[in-house]
Scaffold this active site. Sequence first.
Site, PDB file in Angstrom:
ATOM      1  N   ARG A   7      -7.884  -2.553 -13.156  1.00  9.24           N
ATOM      2  CA  ARG A   7      -7.493  -1.315 -12.480  1.00  9.24           C
ATOM      3  C   ARG A   7      -6.596  -0.454 -13.368  1.00  9.24           C
ATOM      4  NH1 ARG A   7      -2.928  -3.450  -8.255  1.00  9.24           N
ATOM      5  NH2 ARG A   7      -2.342  -5.314  -9.406  1.00  9.24           N
ATOM      6  N   SER A  34      -1.913   0.373  -5.692  1.00 13.15           N
ATOM      7  CA  SER A  34      -2.845  -0.717  -5.998  1.00 13.15           C
ATOM      8  C   SER A  34      -4.003  -0.259  -6.874  1.00 13.15           C
ATOM      9  CB  SER A  34      -3.389  -1.323  -4.707  1.00 13.15           C
ATOM     10  OG  SER A  34      -2.363  -1.944  -3.959  1.00 13.15           O
ATOM     11  N   GLU A  55     -11.069   5.820   5.323  1.00  7.05           N
ATOM     12  CA  GLU A  55     -12.050   5.781   4.252  1.00  7.05           C
ATOM     13  C   GLU A  55     -13.233   6.716   4.502  1.00  7.05           C
ATOM     14  OE1 GLU A  55      -9.598   2.136   4.245  1.00  7.05           O
ATOM     15  OE2 GLU A  55     -10.815   3.113   5.797  1.00  7.05           O
ATOM     16  N   PHE A  80     -13.235  -2.128   1.742  1.00 12.71           N
ATOM     17  CA  PHE A  80     -13.160  -1.046   2.724  1.00 12.71           C
ATOM     18  C   PHE A  80     -14.015   0.147   2.307  1.00 12.71           C
ATOM     19  CE2 PHE A  80      -8.696  -2.900   3.111  1.00 12.71           C
ATOM     20  CZ  PHE A  80      -9.100  -3.828   4.044  1.00 12.71           C
ATOM     21  N   HIS A 106      -9.953  -4.188  -6.379  1.00 11.01           N
ATOM     22  CA  HIS A 106      -9.743  -5.482  -5.721  1.00 11.01           C
ATOM     23  C   HIS A 106     -11.065  -6.141  -5.331  1.00 11.01           C
ATOM     24  CE1 HIS A 106      -5.797  -3.846  -5.755  1.00 11.01           C
ATOM     25  NE2 HIS A 106      -5.253  -4.726  -4.960  1.00 11.01           N
ATOM     26  N   ASP A 114      -4.909 -12.695  -0.287  1.00  9.68           N
ATOM     27  CA  ASP A 114      -5.277 -11.758   0.774  1.00  9.68           C
ATOM     28  C   ASP A 114      -6.407 -12.289   1.656  1.00  9.68           C
ATOM     29  OD1 ASP A 114      -3.344 -10.039  -0.084  1.00  9.68           O
ATOM     30  OD2 ASP A 114      -4.698  -8.624  -1.042  1.00  9.68           O
ATOM     31  N   ARG A 164      -8.499  -7.057  -9.075  1.00 11.19           N
ATOM     32  CA  ARG A 164      -7.051  -6.885  -8.989  1.00 11.19           C
ATOM     33  C   ARG A 164      -6.321  -7.624 -10.103  1.00 11.19           C
ATOM     34  NH1 ARG A 164      -2.504  -9.484  -7.145  1.00 11.19           N
ATOM     35  NH2 ARG A 164      -0.941  -8.190  -6.090  1.00 11.19           N
TER      36      ARG A 164
END
Length: 313
Positions: A7, A34, A55, A80, A106, A114, A164
């Site tokens: 990222r 993030s 989103e 998402f 991620h 998570d 991530r």
Amino acid sequence: MEKIPMRDGYGNGLLKMCGEDRNIMVLDADVSKSTRTNWVAQQYPDHFLNIGISEQDMIGTAAGLALSGIVTYTSTYCVFLCGRAWDQIRTTVCYNNLNVKLGGAHAGISVGPDGATHQSLEDIALMRVLPNMTVIAPCDSVETEKATIAVADRPGPCFLRFGREAVPVITDADSPFEIGRANVLREGRDAAVFAIGPEVYQALEAARILDAQGIHITVVNMHTIKPLDGACIEKYAALCGCIVTAEEHQINGGFGSAVAEYTALHCPVPIEMVGVRDSFGESGTPDELMEKYHLIAPDIVQAVRAAIARRRG
């Protein structure tokens, strides 16, 4: 070997384009720290919009901006982005072939603690089935930066998938990157391993293990999943006579399925697939999960041996 989150490459690519004052807008769904798009918000606020935890609205807004001639990057957690907003991506963006770039952060099981709700293991299947969509899964932070910049000049929807966790940097500024053209990292005649994302590093580690056992494999960084580099697949299917695919994603509908579809039509050879096998993830450290779900170098070694045995059989 240095490890950097992929990222970071996404954020750096966006910063470079904003610094050149290119005609782009960066949208985020309230997770900019993030996704590293907060770097854009801090340095180039005129190029950034936080849409909030919505989103579907983010994709609709991106479509409107694209219709006005702006290249639009949308960024949030991959699960998402591809799950909640799939209808908007399909009907608003892809159906109209709009210049919207999707940054899915991620991705994969290595999100870790998570857990299953945040571990995107279905996104490649969801994105590659869509007409007009380009699908890219870079292997490290350097390649992610290159891909982020490259899609700005590619007309139509593009999906970038990146994780991530920090992963080994195996490419550099001089490494080639061209959408739709695979990079061959090493050649061997015993089997061909086509890998994406963090699995490229695992494939190279598997090659070192196999070298010591007298088995020499080709390792291909297949960063572009759609469009596939069919010529590369055909070349190494013919040279090696068997293929292994490796991905941090469900085997069903994923990268391995894409390669199998192509070979079935053009160059049938035995194929073994390394990936998540019809399972949700769970909480754990990234290393624990990669080992539990059989996504590390020894698992690729086992798959190579199985593919070779099937070829000889």
